[in-house]
Design a protein around this motif. Structure first.
Motif, PDB file in Angstrom:
ATOM      1  N   LEU A 262      -4.607 -27.758 -45.632  1.00  0.00           N
ATOM      2  CA  LEU A 262      -4.052 -26.820 -46.612  1.00  0.00           C
ATOM      3  C   LEU A 262      -3.188 -25.772 -45.922  1.00  0.00           C
ATOM      4  O   LEU A 262      -2.110 -25.417 -46.425  1.00  0.00           O
ATOM      5  N   ALA A 263      -3.616 -25.295 -44.778  1.00  0.00           N
ATOM      6  CA  ALA A 263      -2.823 -24.324 -44.023  1.00  0.00           C
ATOM      7  C   ALA A 263      -1.458 -24.895 -43.663  1.00  0.00           C
ATOM      8  O   ALA A 263      -0.435 -24.201 -43.730  1.00  0.00           O
ATOM      9  N   ALA A 264      -1.434 -26.183 -43.287  1.00  0.00           N
ATOM     10  CA  ALA A 264      -0.164 -26.826 -42.948  1.00  0.00           C
ATOM     11  C   ALA A 264       0.744 -26.933 -44.163  1.00  0.00           C
ATOM     12  O   ALA A 264       1.975 -26.827 -44.052  1.00  0.00           O
ATOM     13  N   ILE A 265       0.142 -27.127 -45.342  1.00  0.00           N
ATOM     14  CA  ILE A 265       0.922 -27.207 -46.576  1.00  0.00           C
ATOM     15  C   ILE A 265       1.555 -25.852 -46.911  1.00  0.00           C
ATOM     16  O   ILE A 265       2.727 -25.768 -47.302  1.00  0.00           O
ATOM     17  N   LEU A 266       0.786 -24.776 -46.731  1.00  0.00           N
ATOM     18  CA  LEU A 266       1.250 -23.453 -47.118  1.00  0.00           C
ATOM     19  C   LEU A 266       2.233 -22.860 -46.113  1.00  0.00           C
ATOM     20  O   LEU A 266       3.112 -22.072 -46.491  1.00  0.00           O
ATOM     21  N   LYS A 267       2.107 -23.225 -44.875  1.00  0.00           N
ATOM     22  CA  LYS A 267       2.912 -22.628 -43.810  1.00  0.00           C
ATOM     23  C   LYS A 267       4.401 -22.773 -44.088  1.00  0.00           C
ATOM     24  O   LYS A 267       4.897 -23.849 -44.367  1.00  0.00           O
ATOM     25  N   GLU A 268       5.104 -21.653 -44.008  1.00  0.00           N
ATOM     26  CA  GLU A 268       6.565 -21.599 -44.153  1.00  0.00           C
ATOM     27  C   GLU A 268       7.054 -22.069 -45.527  1.00  0.00           C
ATOM     28  O   GLU A 268       8.244 -22.356 -45.698  1.00  0.00           O
ATOM     29  N   ARG A 269       6.159 -22.160 -46.509  1.00  0.00           N
ATOM     30  CA  ARG A 269       6.584 -22.557 -47.854  1.00  0.00           C
ATOM     31  C   ARG A 269       6.771 -21.289 -48.689  1.00  0.00           C
ATOM     32  O   ARG A 269       5.809 -20.699 -49.163  1.00  0.00           O
ATOM     33  N   ARG A 270       7.999 -20.881 -48.878  1.00  0.00           N
ATOM     34  CA  ARG A 270       8.277 -19.649 -49.612  1.00  0.00           C
ATOM     35  C   ARG A 270       8.343 -19.941 -51.110  1.00  0.00           C
ATOM     36  O   ARG A 270       9.393 -19.851 -51.752  1.00  0.00           O
TER      37      ARG A 270
ATOM     38  N   LYS B  77       1.651 -14.821 -55.602  1.00  0.00           N
ATOM     39  CA  LYS B  77       1.544 -14.642 -54.155  1.00  0.00           C
ATOM     40  C   LYS B  77       2.295 -15.767 -53.438  1.00  0.00           C
ATOM     41  O   LYS B  77       2.173 -16.936 -53.798  1.00  0.00           O
ATOM     42  N   LEU B  78       3.077 -15.425 -52.419  1.00  0.00           N
ATOM     43  CA  LEU B  78       3.834 -16.428 -51.682  1.00  0.00           C
ATOM     44  C   LEU B  78       2.909 -17.260 -50.798  1.00  0.00           C
ATOM     45  O   LEU B  78       2.058 -16.723 -50.089  1.00  0.00           O
ATOM     46  N   ALA B  79       3.108 -18.564 -50.831  1.00  0.00           N
ATOM     47  CA  ALA B  79       2.269 -19.463 -50.037  1.00  0.00           C
ATOM     48  C   ALA B  79       2.370 -19.152 -48.550  1.00  0.00           C
ATOM     49  O   ALA B  79       1.374 -19.225 -47.819  1.00  0.00           O
ATOM     50  N   SER B  80       3.548 -18.786 -48.095  1.00  0.00           N
ATOM     51  CA  SER B  80       3.752 -18.534 -46.667  1.00  0.00           C
ATOM     52  C   SER B  80       3.079 -17.259 -46.186  1.00  0.00           C
ATOM     53  O   SER B  80       2.980 -17.029 -44.982  1.00  0.00           O
ATOM     54  N   SER B  81       2.580 -16.441 -47.119  1.00  0.00           N
ATOM     55  CA  SER B  81       1.962 -15.167 -46.736  1.00  0.00           C
ATOM     56  C   SER B  81       0.454 -15.263 -46.524  1.00  0.00           C
ATOM     57  O   SER B  81      -0.180 -14.270 -46.157  1.00  0.00           O
ATOM     58  N   PHE B  82      -0.128 -16.441 -46.734  1.00  0.00           N
ATOM     59  CA  PHE B  82      -1.580 -16.571 -46.669  1.00  0.00           C
ATOM     60  C   PHE B  82      -2.088 -16.400 -45.235  1.00  0.00           C
ATOM     61  O   PHE B  82      -1.559 -17.000 -44.293  1.00  0.00           O
ATOM     62  N   THR B  83      -3.132 -15.594 -45.098  1.00  0.00           N
ATOM     63  CA  THR B  83      -3.832 -15.473 -43.824  1.00  0.00           C
ATOM     64  C   THR B  83      -4.818 -16.635 -43.687  1.00  0.00           C
ATOM     65  O   THR B  83      -5.128 -17.321 -44.671  1.00  0.00           O
ATOM     66  N   PRO B  84      -5.348 -16.888 -42.502  1.00  0.00           N
ATOM     67  CA  PRO B  84      -6.356 -17.939 -42.354  1.00  0.00           C
ATOM     68  C   PRO B  84      -7.559 -17.735 -43.282  1.00  0.00           C
ATOM     69  O   PRO B  84      -8.096 -18.704 -43.839  1.00  0.00           O
ATOM     70  N   GLU B  85      -7.972 -16.486 -43.446  1.00  0.00           N
ATOM     71  CA  GLU B  85      -9.116 -16.197 -44.318  1.00  0.00           C
ATOM     72  C   GLU B  85      -8.771 -16.505 -45.777  1.00  0.00           C
ATOM     73  O   GLU B  85      -9.588 -17.070 -46.518  1.00  0.00           O
ATOM     74  N   GLU B  86      -7.573 -16.138 -46.209  1.00  0.00           N
ATOM     75  CA  GLU B  86      -7.161 -16.416 -47.586  1.00  0.00           C
ATOM     76  C   GLU B  86      -7.006 -17.922 -47.823  1.00  0.00           C
ATOM     77  O   GLU B  86      -7.337 -18.418 -48.904  1.00  0.00           O
ATOM     78  N   THR B  87      -6.524 -18.622 -46.810  1.00  0.00           N
ATOM     79  CA  THR B  87      -6.394 -20.078 -46.941  1.00  0.00           C
ATOM     80  C   THR B  87      -7.760 -20.729 -47.123  1.00  0.00           C
ATOM     81  O   THR B  87      -7.931 -21.633 -47.956  1.00  0.00           O
TER      82      THR B  87
END
Length: 286
Positions: free
Chosen positions: A150-158, A192-202
């Motif tokens: 999931l973190a990989a999906i959210l990363k850099e996805r604005r 909330k922007l996907a790219s803004s998620f912290t590890p804890e939020e993810t």
């Protein structure tokens, strides 16, 4: 719109009622519903239905070497019938779009309300030949759908997280209703922007996705096809509950409307008490 939990339950229902039966006939009652032409629907006659599976929101009936793949779209539904008339269906303006009749006279109708006819039926030799199936994102209830994936999906996805959850190319099976439910459970704004998620939020979002969907699947387990719509409506906490009290905090559930859809959320639980702008802008009202 039927989403992952309802389609999973329909698959389970059909495994009990249709698997092992021979197909007597398959008929399209709408010119638009059948999206393939080779092989023809008549090729199903005499084939035995084997396993019945799900790909995102698609139902997949294995019939010999063929696959009958169905997508119910926004206003479609599957109606099981213990006794289907022998009279062939005729294309017309009724909600009936497709009919499958089994050797014992039972079977199901696919119906679609409204004027926008999007319900789709495919007869293919491989489900990956269905464009919507071939481009699906990962299954959120699969073992390999981890916090890391999931973190990989959210990363850099604005993109707004609401849009990420609804996009079938990104994650399969979640639609408008369960994306609202997931975000309420995670206590997160739909903007909330996907790219803004912290590890804890993810990690929190992952837990909300898996828990919300599994609970919905469990609630639907063993229900007849006719009862699934009512169960879904009863089980929802915020989606389609505009103006009602939040079951967690008691605040009034609010809505953001778009051209062809809307989302619901709780200001106290999800947006720090602020109301979201009721327009396409992804910002909070000042």
């Amino acid at each position: 719109m039927p989403e992952l939990p309802e389609v999973e339950s329909l698959a389970a229902f059909l495994r009990t009622h249709a698997s092992g039966h021979v197909i007597a006939r398959a008929e399209a009652a709408s010119f638009a519903v059948l999206k393939t032409f080779d092989p023809p629907l008549s090729a199903l006659t005499g084939l035995t239905i084997g396993d019945i599976t799900r790909h995102g929101k698609f139902l997949d009936l294995s019939c010999g070497d063929l696959h009958l793949v169905m997508h119910l779209a926004r206003a479609g539904w599957l109606r099981w019938r213990d006794d289907i008339p022998d009279k062939p269906v005729k294309p017309g303006k009724s909600p009936l779009a497709f009919r499958l009749v089994l050797d014992n006279g039972s079977g199901f109708d696919l119906t679609e309300a409204g004027t926008q006819k999007r319900l789709a039926v495919y007869l293919v030799r491989d489900p990956m030949l269905v464009p919507g199936v071939a481009t699906l994102g990962p299954e959120p209830l699969a073992d390999d759908f981890t916090v890391e994936s999931l973190a990989a999906i959210l990363k850099e996805r604005r993109m707004q997280i609401k849009g990420v959850l609804r996009d079938q190319h990104i994650i399969a099976g979640i639609g408008n209703a369960y994306s609202d439910e997931v975000l309420h459970a995670a206590k997160m704004s739909p903007f909330k922007l996907a790219s803004s998620f912290t590890p804890e939020e993810t990690a929190t979002l992952h837990e909300a996705i898996v828990t919300t969907l599994r609970e919905a699947v469990d609630r639907s387990a063993g229900l007849a096809a006719a009862d699934l719509k009512g169960e879904k409506k009863t089980g929802l906490r915020v989606h389609a509950k505009t103006g009602q009290p939040c079951p967690v905090c008691g605040d009034t559930i609010r809505e953001v409307s778009f051209a062809d859809s809307s989302l619901q959320y709780c200001p106290t639980c999800q947006t720090g008490g602020k109301s979201l702008a009721d327009r396409r802008m992804s910002r909070l009202l000042k």
